[in-house]
Design a protein around this motif. Structure first.
Motif, PDB file in Angstrom:
ATOM      1  N   THR A  12     -22.212  54.909  33.672  1.00  0.00           N
ATOM      2  CA  THR A  12     -21.837  54.312  32.147  1.00  0.00           C
ATOM      3  C   THR A  12     -20.244  54.249  32.219  1.00  0.00           C
ATOM      4  N   LEU A  13     -19.514  55.086  32.982  1.00  0.00           N
ATOM      5  CA  LEU A  13     -18.090  55.033  33.182  1.00  0.00           C
ATOM      6  C   LEU A  13     -17.771  53.820  34.149  1.00  0.00           C
ATOM      7  N   LEU A  14     -18.541  53.848  35.036  1.00  0.00           N
ATOM      8  CA  LEU A  14     -18.430  52.711  36.146  1.00  0.00           C
ATOM      9  C   LEU A  14     -18.320  51.460  35.474  1.00  0.00           C
ATOM     10  N   ASP A  15     -19.402  51.342  34.613  1.00  0.00           N
ATOM     11  CA  ASP A  15     -19.631  50.101  34.035  1.00  0.00           C
ATOM     12  C   ASP A  15     -18.634  49.420  33.177  1.00  0.00           C
ATOM     13  N   LEU A  16     -18.059  50.470  32.522  1.00  0.00           N
ATOM     14  CA  LEU A  16     -16.785  50.068  31.300  1.00  0.00           C
ATOM     15  C   LEU A  16     -15.582  49.728  32.184  1.00  0.00           C
ATOM     16  N   VAL A  17     -15.381  50.457  33.589  1.00  0.00           N
ATOM     17  CA  VAL A  17     -14.284  50.049  34.206  1.00  0.00           C
ATOM     18  C   VAL A  17     -14.668  48.436  34.625  1.00  0.00           C
ATOM     19  N   GLU A  18     -15.880  48.284  35.326  1.00  0.00           N
ATOM     20  CA  GLU A  18     -16.015  47.036  35.669  1.00  0.00           C
ATOM     21  C   GLU A  18     -16.248  45.715  35.010  1.00  0.00           C
ATOM     22  N   ARG A  19     -16.445  45.973  33.471  1.00  0.00           N
ATOM     23  CA  ARG A  19     -16.497  45.347  32.374  1.00  0.00           C
ATOM     24  C   ARG A  19     -15.137  44.668  32.148  1.00  0.00           C
ATOM     25  N   HIS A  20     -14.081  45.468  32.101  1.00  0.00           N
ATOM     26  CA  HIS A  20     -12.804  45.291  31.888  1.00  0.00           C
ATOM     27  C   HIS A  20     -11.843  44.912  33.169  1.00  0.00           C
ATOM     28  N   ALA A  21     -12.677  44.849  34.450  1.00  0.00           N
ATOM     29  CA  ALA A  21     -12.173  44.210  35.549  1.00  0.00           C
ATOM     30  C   ALA A  21     -10.854  44.709  36.166  1.00  0.00           C
ATOM     31  N   LEU A  22     -10.501  46.015  36.439  1.00  0.00           N
ATOM     32  CA  LEU A  22      -9.537  46.486  37.102  1.00  0.00           C
ATOM     33  C   LEU A  22      -9.597  45.640  38.188  1.00  0.00           C
ATOM     34  N   GLY A  23      -8.238  45.459  38.680  1.00  0.00           N
ATOM     35  CA  GLY A  23      -8.140  44.784  40.051  1.00  0.00           C
ATOM     36  C   GLY A  23      -7.752  45.985  41.001  1.00  0.00           C
ATOM     37  N   VAL A  24      -8.024  45.582  42.445  1.00  0.00           N
ATOM     38  CA  VAL A  24      -7.758  46.269  43.353  1.00  0.00           C
ATOM     39  C   VAL A  24      -6.053  46.134  43.634  1.00  0.00           C
ATOM     40  N   GLY A  25      -5.323  47.027  43.839  1.00  0.00           N
ATOM     41  CA  GLY A  25      -3.914  47.119  44.186  1.00  0.00           C
ATOM     42  C   GLY A  25      -3.533  47.845  45.398  1.00  0.00           C
ATOM     43  N   SER A  26      -2.444  47.583  46.091  1.00  0.00           N
ATOM     44  CA  SER A  26      -2.010  48.157  47.251  1.00  0.00           C
ATOM     45  C   SER A  26      -1.346  49.410  46.666  1.00  0.00           C
ATOM     46  N   GLU A  27      -1.370  50.514  47.800  1.00  0.00           N
ATOM     47  CA  GLU A  27      -0.811  51.691  47.562  1.00  0.00           C
ATOM     48  C   GLU A  27       0.800  51.684  47.753  1.00  0.00           C
ATOM     49  N   GLY A  28       1.790  51.901  47.155  1.00  0.00           N
ATOM     50  CA  GLY A  28       3.128  51.765  47.582  1.00  0.00           C
ATOM     51  C   GLY A  28       3.620  50.301  48.279  1.00  0.00           C
ATOM     52  N   ALA A  29       4.062  50.665  49.626  1.00  0.00           N
ATOM     53  CA  ALA A  29       4.681  49.540  50.209  1.00  0.00           C
ATOM     54  C   ALA A  29       3.846  49.111  51.051  1.00  0.00           C
ATOM     55  N   VAL A  30       2.476  49.599  51.142  1.00  0.00           N
ATOM     56  CA  VAL A  30       1.344  49.024  52.076  1.00  0.00           C
ATOM     57  C   VAL A  30       0.791  47.975  51.457  1.00  0.00           C
ATOM     58  N   PRO A  31       0.885  46.750  52.449  1.00  0.00           N
ATOM     59  CA  PRO A  31       0.490  45.488  52.018  1.00  0.00           C
ATOM     60  C   PRO A  31      -1.053  45.796  51.629  1.00  0.00           C
ATOM     61  N   LEU A  32      -1.590  44.752  50.686  1.00  0.00           N
ATOM     62  CA  LEU A  32      -2.653  44.879  50.099  1.00  0.00           C
ATOM     63  C   LEU A  32      -3.906  44.669  51.038  1.00  0.00           C
TER      64      LEU A  32
END
Length: 253
Positions: free
Chosen positions: A195-215
């Motif tokens: 259910t929590l996974l679905d909520l996150v997926e519905r609002h489409a959080l994108g993937v982001g890089s970590e700090g200075a590491v290229p995505l």
């Protein structure tokens, strides 16, 4: 929309789609998948029906939703995880409206949350806190077939990484995590996590890089981490699973 090293976070806005799409074309203009659209159709039928009422066969409901077999199977997994329908096989079988348990009502209340970033971020934080429990259960209950399925989903993540398709990577990552949730014998844990996974997926959080590491490098690292987790699961290596899950929780996705 953010672009980074040829990658893009979140789901791109698209125009109207024909009724049935290939798996690679799941995205819709509102950021939700075709499977979620099918979930809404069947859930609306179940909400109007007395518990135990037969809603139709899988083929009948799939045709009503206008989606492919694979997409409807994904929708059915979500419907069962949320406690909306039950499935009976054999003559007279099909999908039936389920009794609305406290867990199902909880799932509906979570999905009714608005798209405020705070709500989604909180859902993601709680979902991440449940990860160790899911992988611990998977460590003791995963069958060879489960491990094979996880490797197949990992291959989809790796293919998305190689083709620089961040949307496909995020979707494949969510499907892998949902498949891990399928392994636990705890219906409560599985339902809450999905259910929590679905909520996150519905609002489409994108993937982001970590700090200075290229995505692109960050995503390759996520593939390697999930590959190591699945290998440790296959070996029943409790220490490695615990260490890798802890690392998983510090870098997101």
């Amino acid at each position: 929309m953010r672009r980074e090293d040829g990658w893009h976070g979140g789901f791109a806005e698209r125009g109207a789609d024909p009724p049935a799409l290939r798996r690679s074309d799941w995205g819709q203009a509102d950021g939700r998948s075709r499977a979620e659209g099918a979930v809404d159709v069947v859930a609306a039928l179940a909400a109007r029906a007395v518990p135990g009422t037969r809603l139709g066969t899988k083929d009948e409901l799939r045709a009503r939703c206008g989606v492919s077999v694979g997409t409807f199977n994904e929708a059915l997994r979500l419907l069962q995880a949320r406690g909306v329908v039950t499935v009976q096989r054999g003559p007279g079988g099909g999908l039936f409206a389920a009794e609305q348990t406290p867990m199902a009502r909880f799932a509906h209340s979570v999905l009714a949350l608005d798209a405020a970033q705070a709500d989604v971020a909180e859902a993601l934080r709680i979902r991440d806190a449940l990860e160790p429990l899911l992988w611990q259960d998977a460590l003791w209950h995963a069958s060879p077939a489960d491990v094979k399925d996880l490797r197949g989903l990992l291959t989809a993540m790796e293919s998305a990484a190689e083709s620089a398709d961040a949307d496909a990577f995020v979707r494949a990552n969510w499907r892998l995590h949902a498949r891990v949730a399928d392994i636990t014998p705890s219906m409560l844990l599985r339902s809450l996590y999905v259910t929590l996974l679905d909520l996150v997926e519905r609002h489409a959080l994108g993937v982001g890089s970590e700090g200075a590491v290229p995505l692109a490098e960050h995503i390759r690292g996520r593939c390697e981490l999930h590959a190591a987790l699945i290998d440790a699961l296959d070996r029943r290596d409790q220490e490695a699973v615990a260490r890798l899950v802890a690392k998983h929780g510090t870098v997101g996705t």
